[in-house]
Design a protein around this motif. Structure first.
Motif, PDB file in Angstrom:
ATOM      1  N   LEU A  98     -86.666  53.302  31.775  1.00  0.00           N
ATOM      2  CA  LEU A  98     -87.526  52.654  30.792  1.00  0.00           C
ATOM      3  C   LEU A  98     -87.571  51.163  31.096  1.00  0.00           C
ATOM      4  CD1 LEU A  98     -86.285  54.299  27.452  1.00  0.00           C
ATOM      5  CD2 LEU A  98     -88.415  54.817  28.651  1.00  0.00           C
ATOM      6  N   THR A  99     -88.633  50.517  30.664  1.00  0.00           N
ATOM      7  CA  THR A  99     -88.773  49.070  30.829  1.00  0.00           C
ATOM      8  C   THR A  99     -88.520  48.390  29.490  1.00  0.00           C
ATOM      9  OG1 THR A  99     -90.436  49.384  32.554  1.00  0.00           O
ATOM     10  CG2 THR A  99     -90.332  47.207  31.526  1.00  0.00           C
ATOM     11  N   PRO A 100     -87.677  47.359  29.448  1.00  0.00           N
ATOM     12  CA  PRO A 100     -87.417  46.681  28.179  1.00  0.00           C
ATOM     13  C   PRO A 100     -88.676  46.029  27.616  1.00  0.00           C
ATOM     14  CG  PRO A 100     -85.832  46.003  29.870  1.00  0.00           C
ATOM     15  CD  PRO A 100     -86.909  46.759  30.565  1.00  0.00           C
ATOM     16  N   THR A 101     -88.778  45.997  26.304  1.00  0.00           N
ATOM     17  CA  THR A 101     -89.834  45.217  25.659  1.00  0.00           C
ATOM     18  C   THR A 101     -89.546  43.735  25.844  1.00  0.00           C
ATOM     19  OG1 THR A 101     -90.134  46.980  24.034  1.00  0.00           O
ATOM     20  CG2 THR A 101     -91.048  44.811  23.497  1.00  0.00           C
ATOM     21  N   SER A 102     -88.272  43.376  25.751  1.00  0.00           N
ATOM     22  CA  SER A 102     -87.813  42.025  26.063  1.00  0.00           C
ATOM     23  C   SER A 102     -86.333  42.095  26.417  1.00  0.00           C
ATOM     24  CB  SER A 102     -88.039  41.072  24.884  1.00  0.00           C
ATOM     25  OG  SER A 102     -87.322  41.493  23.735  1.00  0.00           O
ATOM     26  N   GLY A 103     -85.817  41.008  26.970  1.00  0.00           N
ATOM     27  CA  GLY A 103     -84.443  40.993  27.430  1.00  0.00           C
ATOM     28  C   GLY A 103     -84.323  41.606  28.812  1.00  0.00           C
ATOM     29  N   GLU A 104     -83.088  41.743  29.305  1.00  0.00           N
ATOM     30  CA  GLU A 104     -82.909  42.288  30.644  1.00  0.00           C
ATOM     31  C   GLU A 104     -81.574  42.990  30.813  1.00  0.00           C
ATOM     32  OE1 GLU A 104     -83.058  39.177  33.528  1.00  0.00           O
ATOM     33  OE2 GLU A 104     -81.399  38.048  32.653  1.00  0.00           O
ATOM     34  N   VAL A 105     -81.556  43.855  31.818  1.00  0.00           N
ATOM     35  CA  VAL A 105     -80.347  44.551  32.246  1.00  0.00           C
ATOM     36  C   VAL A 105     -80.016  44.078  33.649  1.00  0.00           C
ATOM     37  CG1 VAL A 105     -79.317  46.781  32.817  1.00  0.00           C
ATOM     38  CG2 VAL A 105     -80.896  46.605  30.893  1.00  0.00           C
ATOM     39  N   LEU A 106     -78.733  43.799  33.906  1.00  0.00           N
ATOM     40  CA  LEU A 106     -78.291  43.409  35.236  1.00  0.00           C
ATOM     41  C   LEU A 106     -77.150  44.315  35.669  1.00  0.00           C
ATOM     42  CD1 LEU A 106     -78.188  39.505  34.816  1.00  0.00           C
ATOM     43  CD2 LEU A 106     -80.009  40.861  35.871  1.00  0.00           C
ATOM     44  N   ILE A 107     -77.284  44.907  36.849  1.00  0.00           N
ATOM     45  CA  ILE A 107     -76.224  45.713  37.441  1.00  0.00           C
ATOM     46  C   ILE A 107     -75.769  44.996  38.698  1.00  0.00           C
ATOM     47  CG2 ILE A 107     -75.586  47.937  38.445  1.00  0.00           C
ATOM     48  CD1 ILE A 107     -78.664  47.904  36.369  1.00  0.00           C
ATOM     49  N   ASN A 108     -74.502  44.615  38.714  1.00  0.00           N
ATOM     50  CA  ASN A 108     -73.992  43.791  39.814  1.00  0.00           C
ATOM     51  C   ASN A 108     -74.850  42.548  40.012  1.00  0.00           C
ATOM     52  OD1 ASN A 108     -71.783  45.472  40.543  1.00  0.00           O
ATOM     53  ND2 ASN A 108     -73.164  46.835  41.664  1.00  0.00           N
ATOM     54  N   GLY A 109     -75.327  41.990  38.897  1.00  0.00           N
ATOM     55  CA  GLY A 109     -76.099  40.749  38.934  1.00  0.00           C
ATOM     56  C   GLY A 109     -77.566  40.913  39.256  1.00  0.00           C
ATOM     57  N   GLU A 110     -78.040  42.151  39.427  1.00  0.00           N
ATOM     58  CA  GLU A 110     -79.433  42.388  39.788  1.00  0.00           C
ATOM     59  C   GLU A 110     -80.114  43.313  38.781  1.00  0.00           C
ATOM     60  OE1 GLU A 110     -79.893  43.727  43.779  1.00  0.00           O
ATOM     61  OE2 GLU A 110     -78.637  42.135  44.632  1.00  0.00           O
ATOM     62  N   LYS A 111     -81.421  43.155  38.620  1.00  0.00           N
ATOM     63  CA  LYS A 111     -82.180  44.012  37.722  1.00  0.00           C
ATOM     64  C   LYS A 111     -82.280  45.428  38.309  1.00  0.00           C
ATOM     65  CE  LYS A 111     -85.001  40.343  35.666  1.00  0.00           C
ATOM     66  NZ  LYS A 111     -86.371  39.868  35.377  1.00  0.00           N
ATOM     67  N   PRO A 112     -82.463  46.435  37.446  1.00  0.00           N
ATOM     68  CA  PRO A 112     -82.583  47.810  37.941  1.00  0.00           C
ATOM     69  C   PRO A 112     -83.694  47.935  38.974  1.00  0.00           C
ATOM     70  CG  PRO A 112     -82.312  47.815  35.568  1.00  0.00           C
ATOM     71  CD  PRO A 112     -82.503  46.382  35.964  1.00  0.00           C
ATOM     72  N   GLY A 113     -83.404  48.641  40.049  1.00  0.00           N
ATOM     73  CA  GLY A 113     -84.361  48.823  41.137  1.00  0.00           C
ATOM     74  C   GLY A 113     -83.798  49.788  42.157  1.00  0.00           C
ATOM     75  N   VAL A 114     -84.323  49.720  43.359  1.00  0.00           N
ATOM     76  CA  VAL A 114     -83.897  50.641  44.417  1.00  0.00           C
ATOM     77  C   VAL A 114     -82.403  50.515  44.683  1.00  0.00           C
ATOM     78  CG1 VAL A 114     -84.149  51.231  46.853  1.00  0.00           C
ATOM     79  CG2 VAL A 114     -86.168  50.640  45.502  1.00  0.00           C
ATOM     80  N   LYS A 115     -81.894  49.290  44.722  1.00  0.00           N
ATOM     81  CA  LYS A 115     -80.479  49.072  45.024  1.00  0.00           C
ATOM     82  C   LYS A 115     -79.582  49.617  43.915  1.00  0.00           C
ATOM     83  CE  LYS A 115     -77.359  45.491  46.752  1.00  0.00           C
ATOM     84  NZ  LYS A 115     -77.236  44.045  47.081  1.00  0.00           N
ATOM     85  N   SER A 116     -79.990  49.428  42.660  1.00  0.00           N
ATOM     86  CA  SER A 116     -79.155  49.887  41.546  1.00  0.00           C
ATOM     87  C   SER A 116     -79.130  51.404  41.445  1.00  0.00           C
ATOM     88  CB  SER A 116     -79.647  49.281  40.224  1.00  0.00           C
ATOM     89  OG  SER A 116     -80.873  49.849  39.825  1.00  0.00           O
ATOM     90  N   LYS A 117     -80.158  52.089  41.972  1.00  0.00           N
ATOM     91  CA  LYS A 117     -80.174  53.551  41.936  1.00  0.00           C
ATOM     92  C   LYS A 117     -78.980  54.129  42.682  1.00  0.00           C
ATOM     93  CE  LYS A 117     -84.239  54.035  39.869  1.00  0.00           C
ATOM     94  NZ  LYS A 117     -84.370  54.568  38.506  1.00  0.00           N
ATOM     95  N   LEU A 118     -78.555  53.435  43.740  1.00  0.00           N
ATOM     96  CA  LEU A 118     -77.395  53.886  44.501  1.00  0.00           C
ATOM     97  C   LEU A 118     -76.104  53.528  43.782  1.00  0.00           C
ATOM     98  CD1 LEU A 118     -76.658  55.278  47.186  1.00  0.00           C
ATOM     99  CD2 LEU A 118     -76.452  53.002  48.211  1.00  0.00           C
ATOM    100  N   SER A 119     -76.126  52.481  42.964  1.00  0.00           N
ATOM    101  CA  SER A 119     -74.925  52.013  42.279  1.00  0.00           C
ATOM    102  C   SER A 119     -74.603  52.826  41.037  1.00  0.00           C
ATOM    103  CB  SER A 119     -75.093  50.539  41.874  1.00  0.00           C
ATOM    104  OG  SER A 119     -75.280  49.713  43.007  1.00  0.00           O
ATOM    105  N   ILE A 120     -75.623  53.506  40.473  1.00  0.00           N
ATOM    106  CA  ILE A 120     -75.444  54.217  39.203  1.00  0.00           C
ATOM    107  C   ILE A 120     -75.581  55.719  39.403  1.00  0.00           C
ATOM    108  CG2 ILE A 120     -76.287  54.493  36.850  1.00  0.00           C
ATOM    109  CD1 ILE A 120     -77.400  51.698  36.967  1.00  0.00           C
ATOM    110  N   ALA A 121     -74.621  56.464  38.852  1.00  0.00           N
ATOM    111  CA  ALA A 121     -74.708  57.926  38.813  1.00  0.00           C
ATOM    112  C   ALA A 121     -74.986  58.317  37.364  1.00  0.00           C
ATOM    113  CB  ALA A 121     -73.412  58.560  39.303  1.00  0.00           C
ATOM    114  N   TYR A 122     -76.114  58.974  37.146  1.00  0.00           N
ATOM    115  CA  TYR A 122     -76.601  59.242  35.790  1.00  0.00           C
ATOM    116  C   TYR A 122     -76.582  60.728  35.486  1.00  0.00           C
ATOM    117  CZ  TYR A 122     -80.190  59.667  32.082  1.00  0.00           C
ATOM    118  OH  TYR A 122     -80.883  59.981  30.941  1.00  0.00           O
TER     119      TYR A 122
END
Length: 232
Positions: free
Chosen positions: A54-78
């Motif tokens: 999902l995309t935030p209406t406002s604010g942000e999420v950072l995983i290892n200092g970066e916004k969710p994206g291709v790199k974070s997909k490898l960092s997170i097991a859901y």
């Protein structure tokens, strides 16, 4: 300890419905965190935002200092709270699929967990009970060497006799340099493995405390604290 996950003023609206309201917190590495709250409190929305679904209406999420994206997909097991795998695949095919898709997937670990849970690798999902399907999904999730494991109701459909083993499976197979975020209603069943809790109500972060703080400040268990806060 370094910050693994940071949520800054995270807000999500569905039309006129406010699902999350300016939620801010950080999670460090090496922690097991309970995400707790009543139904429709915003837990699943938060997990989906962390995973970039999902995309935030406002604010942000950072995983290892970066916004969710291709790199974070490898960092997170859901692990979602619904079945998402094809009923016509067997367990071996699913393991091969995950092995091809995720470079951090460990097949040997998956087969070891299958053995201990007495699940045959040639068994198709369509022949499984709901609880066995959830076990397979958990195995696939925990067989990845991720930084953050997001588990949405991992023991909700599992019989009470299997819950301790499922929790031990989680404890013994996650990357200890990472963290686990567990959303559940079965607080008394998971309390013994938690380091800290996030309490959410009506999309607002009510509290972010360690388990030790709750016991020392309030003199009650996490389950008791939850019931006191939400009058269960």
């Amino acid at each position: 300890m370094s910050e693994l996950l940071e949520c800054r003023d995270l807000t999500k609206k569905y039309g006129n419905v406010l699902a999350l309201n300016n939620v801010s917190f950080t999670l460090e590495r090496g922690r097991i965190v309970g995400l707790l709250g009543p139904n429709a409190s915003g837990k699943t929305t938060l997990i989906k935002l962390i995973n970039g679904l999902l995309t935030p209406t406002s604010g942000e999420v950072l995983i290892n200092g970066e916004k969710p994206g291709v790199k974070s997909k490898l960092s997170i097991a859901y692990l979602p709270d619904t079945t998402f795998l094809s009923d016509f695949m067997n367990v071996k095919q699913l393991i091969n699929y995950y092995g091809d898709f995720y470079s951090n997937f460990e097949k040997e670990k998956a087969y070891d967990m299958l053995k201990h849970l007495n699940i045959a690798e040639n068994m198709k999902l369509k022949a499984m009970s709901k609880g066995t399907k959830e076990k397979v999904q958990l195995i696939l999730t925990m067989s990845r060497k991720a930084d953050l494991y997001c588990l949405d109701e991992p023991i909700g459909g599992v019989d009470p006799a299997s819950r301790d083993y499922i929790l031990n499976t989680i404890l013994n197979n996650y990357n200890e340099e990472g963290s686990i975020l567990i959303s559940t209603h079965l607080i008394s069943d998971i309390e013994q493995i938690l380091d800290e809790v996030l309490l959410i109500q009506y999309g607002n972060l009510y509290a972010h405390k360690s388990v030790d703080e709750i016991r020392e400040e309030h003199g009650i268990s996490v389950d008791g604290y939850f019931r006191e806060v939400f009058r269960c």
